[in-house]
Design a protein around this motif. Structure first.
Motif, PDB file in Angstrom:
ATOM      1  N   GLU A  59       0.889  -1.239  -0.058  1.00 51.63           N
ATOM      2  CA  GLU A  59       0.124   0.085  -0.078  1.00 51.63           C
ATOM      3  C   GLU A  59       0.834   1.099  -0.087  1.00 51.63           C
ATOM      4  O   GLU A  59       0.534   2.253  -0.730  1.00 51.63           O
ATOM      5  CB  GLU A  59      -1.162  -0.144   1.280  1.00 51.63           C
ATOM      6  CG  GLU A  59      -2.170  -1.071   1.258  1.00 51.63           C
ATOM      7  CD  GLU A  59      -2.930  -0.922   2.224  1.00 51.63           C
ATOM      8  OE1 GLU A  59      -2.630  -0.173   3.266  1.00 51.63           O
ATOM      9  OE2 GLU A  59      -3.782  -1.683   2.286  1.00 51.63           O
ATOM     10  N   LYS A  60       1.839   1.052   0.684  1.00 49.15           N
ATOM     11  CA  LYS A  60       2.558   2.475   1.018  1.00 49.15           C
ATOM     12  C   LYS A  60       4.276   1.979   1.301  1.00 49.15           C
ATOM     13  O   LYS A  60       4.281   1.203   2.064  1.00 49.15           O
ATOM     14  CB  LYS A  60       2.036   3.286   1.920  1.00 49.15           C
ATOM     15  CG  LYS A  60       2.732   4.625   2.232  1.00 49.15           C
ATOM     16  CD  LYS A  60       1.944   5.442   3.341  1.00 49.15           C
ATOM     17  CE  LYS A  60       2.040   5.067   4.813  1.00 49.15           C
ATOM     18  NZ  LYS A  60       1.548   5.775   5.572  1.00 49.15           N
ATOM     19  N   THR A  61       5.250   2.787   0.682  1.00 42.98           N
ATOM     20  CA  THR A  61       6.429   2.794   1.026  1.00 42.98           C
ATOM     21  C   THR A  61       6.959   4.069   1.514  1.00 42.98           C
ATOM     22  O   THR A  61       6.852   4.946   0.927  1.00 42.98           O
ATOM     23  CB  THR A  61       7.338   2.181   0.018  1.00 42.98           C
ATOM     24  OG1 THR A  61       6.789   0.847  -0.687  1.00 42.98           O
ATOM     25  CG2 THR A  61       8.779   2.039   0.363  1.00 42.98           C
ATOM     26  N   THR A  62       7.643   3.889   2.630  1.00 47.12           N
ATOM     27  CA  THR A  62       8.220   5.164   3.178  1.00 47.12           C
ATOM     28  C   THR A  62       9.609   4.838   3.773  1.00 47.12           C
ATOM     29  O   THR A  62       9.845   3.644   3.903  1.00 47.12           O
ATOM     30  CB  THR A  62       7.480   5.826   4.453  1.00 47.12           C
ATOM     31  OG1 THR A  62       7.477   4.711   5.565  1.00 47.12           O
ATOM     32  CG2 THR A  62       5.911   6.180   4.044  1.00 47.12           C
ATOM     33  N   TYR A  63      10.560   5.926   3.800  1.00 42.30           N
ATOM     34  CA  TYR A  63      12.038   5.524   4.157  1.00 42.30           C
ATOM     35  C   TYR A  63      12.399   6.920   4.900  1.00 42.30           C
ATOM     36  O   TYR A  63      12.070   7.874   4.643  1.00 42.30           O
ATOM     37  CB  TYR A  63      12.816   4.990   2.923  1.00 42.30           C
ATOM     38  CG  TYR A  63      12.995   6.066   1.671  1.00 42.30           C
ATOM     39  CD1 TYR A  63      13.699   7.005   1.809  1.00 42.30           C
ATOM     40  CD2 TYR A  63      11.977   5.971   0.690  1.00 42.30           C
ATOM     41  CE1 TYR A  63      13.902   7.909   0.760  1.00 42.30           C
ATOM     42  CE2 TYR A  63      12.054   6.782  -0.294  1.00 42.30           C
ATOM     43  CZ  TYR A  63      13.072   7.727  -0.257  1.00 42.30           C
ATOM     44  OH  TYR A  63      13.049   8.453  -1.525  1.00 42.30           O
ATOM     45  N   GLU A  64      13.413   6.564   5.737  1.00 42.15           N
ATOM     46  CA  GLU A  64      13.969   7.732   6.520  1.00 42.15           C
ATOM     47  C   GLU A  64      15.542   7.387   6.202  1.00 42.15           C
ATOM     48  O   GLU A  64      15.941   6.334   6.499  1.00 42.15           O
ATOM     49  CB  GLU A  64      13.563   7.750   7.853  1.00 42.15           C
ATOM     50  CG  GLU A  64      14.440   8.656   8.742  1.00 42.15           C
ATOM     51  CD  GLU A  64      13.802   8.651  10.103  1.00 42.15           C
ATOM     52  OE1 GLU A  64      14.918   8.874  11.004  1.00 42.15           O
ATOM     53  OE2 GLU A  64      12.773   8.466  10.415  1.00 42.15           O
ATOM     54  N   VAL A  65      16.267   8.527   5.839  1.00 45.32           N
ATOM     55  CA  VAL A  65      17.721   8.368   5.583  1.00 45.32           C
ATOM     56  C   VAL A  65      18.427   9.228   6.716  1.00 45.32           C
ATOM     57  O   VAL A  65      18.197  10.403   6.858  1.00 45.32           O
ATOM     58  CB  VAL A  65      17.940   8.681   4.175  1.00 45.32           C
ATOM     59  CG1 VAL A  65      19.570   8.872   4.089  1.00 45.32           C
ATOM     60  CG2 VAL A  65      17.357   8.046   3.275  1.00 45.32           C
ATOM     61  N   THR A  66      19.450   8.489   7.213  1.00 41.82           N
ATOM     62  CA  THR A  66      20.296   9.409   7.938  1.00 41.82           C
ATOM     63  C   THR A  66      21.698   9.259   7.497  1.00 41.82           C
ATOM     64  O   THR A  66      22.400   8.148   7.143  1.00 41.82           O
ATOM     65  CB  THR A  66      20.392   9.057   9.665  1.00 41.82           C
ATOM     66  OG1 THR A  66      20.804   7.540   9.421  1.00 41.82           O
ATOM     67  CG2 THR A  66      18.937   9.319  10.282  1.00 41.82           C
ATOM     68  N   GLY A  67      22.235  10.052   7.147  1.00 42.53           N
ATOM     69  CA  GLY A  67      23.687  10.078   6.635  1.00 42.53           C
ATOM     70  C   GLY A  67      23.455  10.321   5.031  1.00 42.53           C
ATOM     71  O   GLY A  67      22.377  10.463   4.640  1.00 42.53           O
TER      72      GLY A  67
END
Length: 75
Positions: A59-67
């Motif tokens: 249904e949904k893809t989310t992502y969080e990036v550090t660096g």
């Protein structure tokens, strides 16, 4: 040789967790995948794949990036 260059070793640690141990038809689950470089050098050209299970609908893809991450291909 009068000198040598040190080449470190990237080491990718991947963890995956699902928020429910049992699901019924039509229920929504959240799958969390974390990837972290725990090594002592940059990890370049890393490709991570995690095929969805048969009969599941994404249904949904989310992502969080550090660096610094140059490219993320969510598909």
């Amino acid at each position: 040789h009068s000198s040598a260059e040190f080449a470190g070793d990237p080491e990718i640690e991947i963890t995956k967790k699902v928020d429910k141990s049992e699901i019924g038809i039509g229920e929504t689950i959240t799958v969390t995948v974390n990837a972290k470089n725990t090594g002592d050098d940059a990890a370049n050209n890393v490709l991570f794949t995690d095929p969805k299970q048969e009969h599941f609908v994404l249904e949904k893809t989310t992502y969080e990036v550090t660096g610094a991450v140059p490219e993320i291909d969510v598909g």
